[in-house]
Design an enzyme around this catalytic site. Structure first.
Site, PDB file in Angstrom:
ATOM      1  N   THR A  50       0.814  -1.212   0.000  1.00  0.00           N
ATOM      2  CA  THR A  50       0.000   0.000   0.000  1.00  0.00           C
ATOM      3  C   THR A  50       0.848   1.262   0.000  1.00  0.00           C
ATOM      4  O   THR A  50       1.983   1.252   0.473  1.00  0.00           O
ATOM      5  CB  THR A  50      -0.976   0.011   1.203  1.00  0.00           C
ATOM      6  OG1 THR A  50      -1.778   1.186   1.143  1.00  0.00           O
ATOM      7  CG2 THR A  50      -0.255  -0.023   2.534  1.00  0.00           C
ATOM      8  N   ARG A  51       0.262   2.338  -0.561  1.00  0.00           N
ATOM      9  CA  ARG A  51       0.915   3.653  -0.504  1.00  0.00           C
ATOM     10  C   ARG A  51      -0.061   4.686   0.064  1.00  0.00           C
ATOM     11  O   ARG A  51       0.161   5.874  -0.009  1.00  0.00           O
ATOM     12  CB  ARG A  51       1.398   4.102  -1.892  1.00  0.00           C
ATOM     13  CG  ARG A  51       0.438   3.863  -3.026  1.00  0.00           C
ATOM     14  CD  ARG A  51       0.881   4.552  -4.300  1.00  0.00           C
ATOM     15  NE  ARG A  51       0.207   5.815  -4.412  1.00  0.00           N
ATOM     16  CZ  ARG A  51      -0.931   6.024  -5.083  1.00  0.00           C
ATOM     17  NH1 ARG A  51      -1.509   5.020  -5.727  1.00  0.00           N
ATOM     18  NH2 ARG A  51      -1.470   7.216  -5.136  1.00  0.00           N
ATOM     19  N   HIS A  78      -7.977   2.273   5.856  1.00  0.00           N
ATOM     20  CA  HIS A  78      -9.248   2.538   6.523  1.00  0.00           C
ATOM     21  C   HIS A  78      -9.927   1.198   6.815  1.00  0.00           C
ATOM     22  O   HIS A  78      -9.350   0.146   6.586  1.00  0.00           O
ATOM     23  CB  HIS A  78     -10.103   3.462   5.646  1.00  0.00           C
ATOM     24  CG  HIS A  78      -9.399   4.743   5.326  1.00  0.00           C
ATOM     25  ND1 HIS A  78      -9.091   5.677   6.293  1.00  0.00           N
ATOM     26  CD2 HIS A  78      -8.878   5.225   4.166  1.00  0.00           C
ATOM     27  CE1 HIS A  78      -8.447   6.692   5.742  1.00  0.00           C
ATOM     28  NE2 HIS A  78      -8.285   6.436   4.454  1.00  0.00           N
ATOM     29  N   HIS A 124      -9.972  -1.565   4.131  1.00  0.00           N
ATOM     30  CA  HIS A 124      -8.683  -2.244   3.906  1.00  0.00           C
ATOM     31  C   HIS A 124      -8.430  -3.265   5.000  1.00  0.00           C
ATOM     32  O   HIS A 124      -7.922  -4.354   4.761  1.00  0.00           O
ATOM     33  CB  HIS A 124      -7.525  -1.235   3.919  1.00  0.00           C
ATOM     34  CG  HIS A 124      -7.651  -0.160   2.913  1.00  0.00           C
ATOM     35  ND1 HIS A 124      -8.048   1.104   3.232  1.00  0.00           N
ATOM     36  CD2 HIS A 124      -7.421  -0.159   1.577  1.00  0.00           C
ATOM     37  CE1 HIS A 124      -8.065   1.852   2.143  1.00  0.00           C
ATOM     38  NE2 HIS A 124      -7.686   1.107   1.127  1.00  0.00           N
ATOM     39  N   ARG A 141      -7.793  -3.851  -7.466  1.00  0.00           N
ATOM     40  CA  ARG A 141      -8.307  -3.223  -8.676  1.00  0.00           C
ATOM     41  C   ARG A 141      -7.359  -2.056  -8.985  1.00  0.00           C
ATOM     42  O   ARG A 141      -6.969  -1.332  -8.084  1.00  0.00           O
ATOM     43  CB  ARG A 141      -9.704  -2.701  -8.354  1.00  0.00           C
ATOM     44  CG  ARG A 141     -10.479  -2.215  -9.527  1.00  0.00           C
ATOM     45  CD  ARG A 141     -11.851  -1.728  -9.065  1.00  0.00           C
ATOM     46  NE  ARG A 141     -12.539  -1.140 -10.199  1.00  0.00           N
ATOM     47  CZ  ARG A 141     -12.309   0.078 -10.642  1.00  0.00           C
ATOM     48  NH1 ARG A 141     -11.430   0.857 -10.029  1.00  0.00           N
ATOM     49  NH2 ARG A 141     -12.954   0.548 -11.689  1.00  0.00           N
TER      50      ARG A 141
END
Ligand code: PPS
Length: 571
Positions: free
Chosen positions: A194-195, A199, A202, A288
């Site tokens: 992740t970058r 929340h 996730h 996605r």
């Protein structure tokens, strides 16, 4: 015995004693000062994160990677890892020569034997690797406007890891993570790349992914270089730490990855998979639009939403890590829980809630409510700390236009109006003033103009970061330089480009300083508009016409723009 994925992986470092000796010897070598991106690449080359690479790609490997996603020996490798340098530096070298690779403070991190030197076809690289030779793609923009003209290739010998002073305890090499998994008895590990801040969706998604794979979970955020404009990694790591507490104890851990992302979508997903395999993981979540760079210059997505998953699936066995595909999680109000969108049978009978990234940024910017079903209060608090409402953030107004277009006059009027309002300190970086104080040794060649604008950009970014208002008013004729300044500033606050669109004819008619006359007579060389180029801004935040319009009105148009962007409170 532990499984293969947890066996030690080979690194490029020499032993401690050899490193001390090599470091001394390397002091005499020609040095290359690594760019921030090259430091990230070198770290992962040296610690095995980019295994099986043994150094920066040779020309043969580069050509093969660009065209076939494979090294010359056929091994799958989707991303060209290249050492780009200036022509002047490349010319100094002989093939076979060793060079020292230094970080930005001058510390020698490793050496490289230069086996290859070539001038790449960057347009071809862009089209093959990133799918389009379009500068709207951050990596293509980097390739054309930041990377050096010449590539060097050759094997690297590692002396020491780059030094990080932040979150040291959260950084692990592939071997350190493999050792940790061995110690914890974790045999199957799902990695989540992740970058962005995490929340609730996730957290649900990653927890489900791990449960489905009957595996433990590694939150593996990128803290090297991400997409320009992303939330800074200091804030993100504090957010991740808050989310870590929400997982059942001992199921999940977090480690920071000093990767320089390229936002290359499908190829990037495959690359991320290989990197996570090297870090001892068995599964990898691909979402996605994984590592998507946003829209191209025609306003369309660079990649299809599932291109990354498709390419990954095609190469899954070879990558050696199993893909867990992302479920689009949404909140079902009636059941007060997150569920995968495609598993909700009663879609028409329930209320489905979701907040997009854009909507979240808007709410943060305007200080609006962020509901608890969307994020954890600790995360929202962290984000609010670094993203105060826009009316309290610093920002930069960047005027650009021909000499004599009226930039300075409007900028001065704007400064006075903003000072009258009060609240934030205002600094004017006018072209002439800057050239007197910061850039007195510079002329008007492209190189010097760029340097001048970058200095202005640097000062403006510091002002913006510290909550002030910077008003810049140089000619700034080059679009790529203006874009670089924009990117630097947007890390900290808004950048409002104002094109003072007075025509050249009008500027020349006014000729307030008598410079146009001299330029026409050839007495001033490289004069913007006459004998030097000016790239008209394509999408400035505001374009002001000055012919038949009063200065006060022009400055007022800027004020109205700032109000509409929420940067200043309405009058
Ligand atoms: S740049 O291109 O952004 O670095 O230029 P800048 O720092 O704004 O400086 C422009 C002012 O310098 C004077 N001047 C010239 N302008 C353009 N081309 C040439 N060759 C040149 N030589 C001197 C000119 O007065 C500019 O001032 P402004 O305020 O724009 O009229």
């Amino acid at each position: 015995m532990y499984p293969q994925n947890l066996a030690p992986i080979s690194e490029l470092f020499v032993s401690y004693d050899s490193a001390q000796k090599l470091k001394q010897e390397a002091g005499d070598l020609v040095s290359h000062d690594l760019t921030p991106r090259q430091i990230c690449d070198l770290e992962l080359l040296m610690n095995g994160g980019f295994s099986p690479l043994k150094g920066f790609l040779s020309e043969e490997d580069y050509t093969s990677v660009v065209d076939t996603m494979r090294l010359a020996d056929g091994t799958l490798w989707p991303m060209p890892i290249t050492l780009d340098v200036s022509e002047a530096f490349a010319e100094k070298l002989e093939i076979g020569q060793d060079i020292a690779l230094r970080d930005q403070e001058g510390v020698i991190l490793g050496t490289m034997t230069v086996t290859d030197r070539w001038v790449p076809n960057k347009a071809h690289e862009a089209a093959q690797v990133f799918g389009a030779d379009d500068d709207a793609h951050p990596a293509v923009n980097y390739l054309h406007n930041t990377a050096g003209k010449v590539y060097l290739g050759g094997p690297v010998t590692g002396i020491q890891q780059p030094v990080h002073y932040d979150f040291r305890g959260r950084r692990d090499t592939p071997n350190e993570l493999r050792a940790l998994f061995r110690k914890l008895g974790w045999r199957k590990v799902v990695a989540f790349q992740t970058r962005n801040p995490l929340h609730r969706a996730h957290q649900e998604l990653t927890f489900r992914a791990a449960k489905e794979a009957q595996a433990n979970l590694l939150i593996h955020p990128v803290v090297g270089m991400t997409k320009p404009g992303d939330v800074d990694h200091f804030t993100r790591v504090r957010c991740y730490e808050a989310v870590l507490d929400k997982y059942p104890q001992a199921t999940t851990t977090m480690s920071l990855l000093n990767l320089a992302m390229r936002m290359a979508g499908p190829r990037e997903a495959v690359w991320h998979g290989l990197i996570r395999k090297n870090h001892g993981c068995t599964h990898f979540i691909v979402g996605r639009d994984h590592a998507g760079p946003g829209k191209n210059s025609a306003g369309e997505d660079f990649y299809g939403p599932y291109d990354a998953q498709d390419l990954f699936r095609e190469h899954e066995a070879e990558i050696g890590i199993e893909m867990v595909d992302f479920k689009h999680m949404v909140y079902v109000q009636e059941r007060a829980q997150y569920e995968p969108m495609d598993e909700i049978a009663d879609k028409d009978d329930v209320t489905i809630l979701n907040i997009s990234g854009t909507e979240l940024r808007r709410r943060l910017a305007e200080g609006l409510d962020i509901p608890e079903w969307f994020s954890f209060p600790e995360v929202v608090t962290e984000l609010r700390k670094t993203r105060p409402p826009r009316s309290q953030q610093g920002f930069t107004v960047f005027f650009t236009g021909f000499s004599g277009s009226g930039k300075s006059t409007i900028a001065n009027a704007l400064m006075v109006k903003l000072m009258e309002m009060g609240g934030r300190p205002v600094t004017l970086l006018d072209g002439d003033i800057v050239r007197k104080n910061l850039s007195s040794e510079l002329g008007f060649s492209k190189e010097h103009r760029d340097l001048n604008i970058r200095r202005i950009g640097y000062v403006a970014s510091e002002i913006t970061k510290n909550g002030g208002i910077a008003i810049c008013a140089p000619i700034a004729p080059y679009a790529t330089t203006r874009r670089a300044v924009r990117e630097e500033i947007e890390q900290f606050g808004a950048f409002i480009e104002v094109h003072v669109a007075t025509s050249l004819e009008e500027c020349e008619r006014r000729d307030r300083k008598g410079l146009y006359k001299l330029a026409r007579e050839g007495k001033i060389k490289e004069f913007t508009g006459i004998s030097d180029p000016y790239d008209v801004p394509e999408h400035p935040e505001l374009r002001v016409e000055t012919e038949n319009v009063e200065v006060d009105n022009c400055a007022h148009q800027v004020i109205l723009k700032l109000e509409s962007l929420g940067l200043i409170a309405g009058q």
